[in-house]
Scaffold this motif. Structure first.
Motif, PDB file in Angstrom:
ATOM      1  N   ALA A  46     148.493 -22.369  10.558  1.00  0.00           N
ATOM      2  CA  ALA A  46     148.311 -23.788  10.828  1.00  0.00           C
ATOM      3  C   ALA A  46     146.870 -24.213  10.570  1.00  0.00           C
ATOM      4  CB  ALA A  46     148.709 -24.103  12.266  1.00  0.00           C
ATOM      5  N   VAL A  47     145.915 -23.386  10.970  1.00  0.00           N
ATOM      6  CA  VAL A  47     144.497 -23.704  10.724  1.00  0.00           C
ATOM      7  C   VAL A  47     144.215 -23.723   9.227  1.00  0.00           C
ATOM      8  CG1 VAL A  47     142.154 -22.807  10.994  1.00  0.00           C
ATOM      9  CG2 VAL A  47     143.688 -22.899  12.962  1.00  0.00           C
ATOM     10  N   LEU A  48     144.740 -22.752   8.504  1.00  0.00           N
ATOM     11  CA  LEU A  48     144.535 -22.744   7.055  1.00  0.00           C
ATOM     12  C   LEU A  48     145.172 -23.957   6.390  1.00  0.00           C
ATOM     13  CD1 LEU A  48     145.028 -18.958   6.208  1.00  0.00           C
ATOM     14  CD2 LEU A  48     142.908 -20.272   6.185  1.00  0.00           C
ATOM     15  N   ALA A  49     146.375 -24.340   6.830  1.00  0.00           N
ATOM     16  CA  ALA A  49     147.036 -25.516   6.259  1.00  0.00           C
ATOM     17  C   ALA A  49     146.232 -26.780   6.542  1.00  0.00           C
ATOM     18  CB  ALA A  49     148.454 -25.643   6.817  1.00  0.00           C
ATOM     19  N   LEU A  50     145.686 -26.901   7.755  1.00  0.00           N
ATOM     20  CA  LEU A  50     144.854 -28.056   8.072  1.00  0.00           C
ATOM     21  C   LEU A  50     143.584 -28.060   7.222  1.00  0.00           C
ATOM     22  CD1 LEU A  50     145.147 -28.304  11.952  1.00  0.00           C
ATOM     23  CD2 LEU A  50     145.903 -29.981  10.266  1.00  0.00           C
ATOM     24  N   GLY A  51     143.011 -26.898   7.003  1.00  0.00           N
ATOM     25  CA  GLY A  51     141.825 -26.816   6.156  1.00  0.00           C
ATOM     26  C   GLY A  51     142.110 -27.233   4.728  1.00  0.00           C
ATOM     27  N   VAL A  52     143.217 -26.758   4.186  1.00  0.00           N
ATOM     28  CA  VAL A  52     143.592 -27.135   2.821  1.00  0.00           C
ATOM     29  C   VAL A  52     143.864 -28.635   2.739  1.00  0.00           C
ATOM     30  CG1 VAL A  52     145.395 -26.878   1.069  1.00  0.00           C
ATOM     31  CG2 VAL A  52     144.421 -24.856   2.161  1.00  0.00           C
ATOM     32  N   ALA A  53     144.547 -29.178   3.749  1.00  0.00           N
ATOM     33  CA  ALA A  53     144.822 -30.614   3.753  1.00  0.00           C
ATOM     34  C   ALA A  53     143.529 -31.417   3.836  1.00  0.00           C
ATOM     35  CB  ALA A  53     145.741 -30.960   4.925  1.00  0.00           C
ATOM     36  N   ALA A  54     142.605 -30.978   4.677  1.00  0.00           N
ATOM     37  CA  ALA A  54     141.335 -31.696   4.812  1.00  0.00           C
ATOM     38  C   ALA A  54     140.538 -31.646   3.515  1.00  0.00           C
ATOM     39  CB  ALA A  54     140.525 -31.110   5.956  1.00  0.00           C
ATOM     40  N   LEU A  55     140.498 -30.470   2.883  1.00  0.00           N
ATOM     41  CA  LEU A  55     139.787 -30.365   1.612  1.00  0.00           C
ATOM     42  C   LEU A  55     140.449 -31.199   0.518  1.00  0.00           C
ATOM     43  CD1 LEU A  55     138.908 -26.557   1.570  1.00  0.00           C
ATOM     44  CD2 LEU A  55     137.333 -28.494   1.853  1.00  0.00           C
ATOM     45  N   THR A  56     141.764 -31.232   0.509  1.00  0.00           N
ATOM     46  CA  THR A  56     142.486 -32.032  -0.482  1.00  0.00           C
ATOM     47  C   THR A  56     142.184 -33.508  -0.297  1.00  0.00           C
ATOM     48  OG1 THR A  56     144.259 -30.386  -0.554  1.00  0.00           O
ATOM     49  CG2 THR A  56     144.767 -32.584  -1.410  1.00  0.00           C
ATOM     50  N   ILE A  57     142.187 -33.969   0.936  1.00  0.00           N
ATOM     51  CA  ILE A  57     141.888 -35.380   1.202  1.00  0.00           C
ATOM     52  C   ILE A  57     140.435 -35.682   0.853  1.00  0.00           C
ATOM     53  CG2 ILE A  57     141.610 -37.063   3.062  1.00  0.00           C
ATOM     54  CD1 ILE A  57     144.084 -35.744   4.364  1.00  0.00           C
ATOM     55  N   HIS A  58     139.553 -34.773   1.175  1.00  0.00           N
ATOM     56  CA  HIS A  58     138.121 -35.005   0.942  1.00  0.00           C
ATOM     57  C   HIS A  58     137.786 -35.049  -0.556  1.00  0.00           C
ATOM     58  CE1 HIS A  58     133.858 -35.000   1.757  1.00  0.00           C
ATOM     59  NE2 HIS A  58     133.715 -33.970   0.925  1.00  0.00           N
TER      60      HIS A  58
END
Length: 60
Positions: A46-58
């Motif tokens: 879940a933490v990795l998925a949130l990190g990937v989502a945050a980087l994708t949005i950024h």
């Protein structure tokens, strides 16, 4: 109305926690360790998925 909804949410959360406690206490030691390892991997995912989502949005 919002106060009633807040109390209902608190009651549901309390009941869920109580159910979880009862379920965990019914496990054997080996089962509990296996579930904790599974939960640890799920939390890491879940933490990795949130990190990937945050980087994708950024960046996109």
């Amino acid at each position: 109305m919002a106060l009633i909804r807040a109390w209902l949410v608190l009651i549901v959360l309390w009941l869920a926690c109580m159910g979880l406690v009862v379920w965990i206490r019914s496990l054997t030691r080996r089962q509990a360790i296996a579930w904790l390892q599974l939960a640890r991997w799920a939390a890491i995912g879940a933490v990795l998925a949130l990190g990937v989502a945050a980087l994708t949005i950024h960046y996109f």
